[in-house]
Write an enzyme that holds these catalytic residues in place. Structure first.
Site, mmCIF file in Angstrom:
data_model
loop_
_atom_site.group_PDB
_atom_site.id
_atom_site.type_symbol
_atom_site.label_atom_id
_atom_site.label_comp_id
_atom_site.label_asym_id
_atom_site.label_seq_id
_atom_site.Cartn_x
_atom_site.Cartn_y
_atom_site.Cartn_z
ATOM 1 N N ASP A 13 0.945 -1.340 -0.021
ATOM 2 C CA ASP A 13 -0.043 -0.087 -0.019
ATOM 3 C C ASP A 13 0.709 1.218 -0.037
ATOM 4 O O ASP A 13 0.621 2.261 0.795
ATOM 5 C CB ASP A 13 -0.985 0.209 1.052
ATOM 6 C CG ASP A 13 -1.831 -1.151 1.150
ATOM 7 O OD1 ASP A 13 -2.028 -2.038 0.367
ATOM 8 O OD2 ASP A 13 -3.004 -0.931 1.898
ATOM 9 N N LYS A 99 -7.092 -5.199 -2.973
ATOM 10 C CA LYS A 99 -8.016 -5.547 -1.925
ATOM 11 C C LYS A 99 -8.862 -4.385 -1.515
ATOM 12 O O LYS A 99 -8.786 -3.356 -1.856
ATOM 13 C CB LYS A 99 -7.132 -5.874 -0.515
ATOM 14 C CG LYS A 99 -6.370 -4.660 -0.125
ATOM 15 C CD LYS A 99 -5.220 -5.241 1.045
ATOM 16 C CE LYS A 99 -4.533 -4.040 1.214
ATOM 17 N NZ LYS A 99 -5.059 -2.921 1.757
ATOM 18 N N CYS A 138 -3.137 -3.238 7.282
ATOM 19 C CA CYS A 138 -2.617 -4.235 6.323
ATOM 20 C C CYS A 138 -1.550 -4.902 6.689
ATOM 21 O O CYS A 138 -1.479 -6.268 6.367
ATOM 22 C CB CYS A 138 -2.530 -3.237 4.906
ATOM 23 S SG CYS A 138 -2.532 -4.568 3.562
#
Ligand code: VGL
Ligand code: ZN
Length: 191
Positions: A13, A99, A138
């Site tokens: 990310d 995701k 995450c």
């Protein structure tokens, strides 16, 4: 720690919305980029897989405050905020797993609703090195899933930053990852 066959790097990310100036900016998040670039070179030089994941939400995702969730709108698929930083030296052929793509469903783990597990199995990976954003969401949830799925995991402590929605969340996440068997390392500890 020796790195070799069966190891892969997962870059989590590194998207503008999590970086300074973004809609869900994580403090000092930009500091992890040069370190991740160095880890990426390290893995590539040894012909080991480098993979990435991204938060990739519909514009009306249930995790957004306007829909009762905890977060400001962030990482809306296709927007600038959802792009990887151009400072990140992600190899162009690195597989990218998206995701959080389903409106009703939060998905903090890079394994949740993605083909990451299949990909790792295909490549005969049994240990993943994880760095990026965010330590307490995450990265944490990906490490917990990795452990459930039978992978060893190694958290790149110098290349991750926490949101700390509540003070101490980042520290608590690190303790939880340790408790599930993850190793925690810094750059100088791998060779
Ligand atoms: C994340 C907050 C909101 C993460 C995603 O991927 O760590 N954190 N959405
Ligand atoms: Zn999100």
């Amino acid at each position: 720690m020796k790195v070799g066959k069966g190891d892969a790097l997962l870059v989590v990310d590194i998207q503008y919305d999590f970086l300074p100036g973004g809609s869900l900016a994580v403090q000092d998040a930009d500091q992890v980029i040069p370190l991740l670039n160095d880890y990426i070179s390290f893995f590539r030089n040894r012909h080991l897989p480098v993979l990435a994941c991204r938060d990739w939400h519909p514009h009306d995702h249930s995790s957004f405050a306007e829909n009762g969730g905890p977060w400001p709108p962030h990482c809306i698929a296709g927007t600038h905020g959802a792009q990887f930083s151009d400072q990140l030296a992600l190899p162009p052929d690195a597989p990218v797993f998206s995701k959080g793509t389903v409106r009703e469903k939060e998905a903090y783990s890079a394994f949740d609703g993605t083909e990451l597990d299949e990909k790792l199995r295909e490549e005969a990976i049994n240990r993943i090195f994880i760095g990026g954003l965010t330590t307490d969401y995450c990265v944490l949830n990906s490490v917990l899933d990795a452990s459930r799925l039978g992978y060893d995991s190694v958290v790149l402590l110098d290349a991750t930053k926490a949101v700390n929605l509540n003070p101490g969340d980042g520290k608590a996440a690190i303790e939880r990852m340790k408790a599930c068997g993850a190793s925690l390392i810094k750059r100088e500890e791998i060779s």
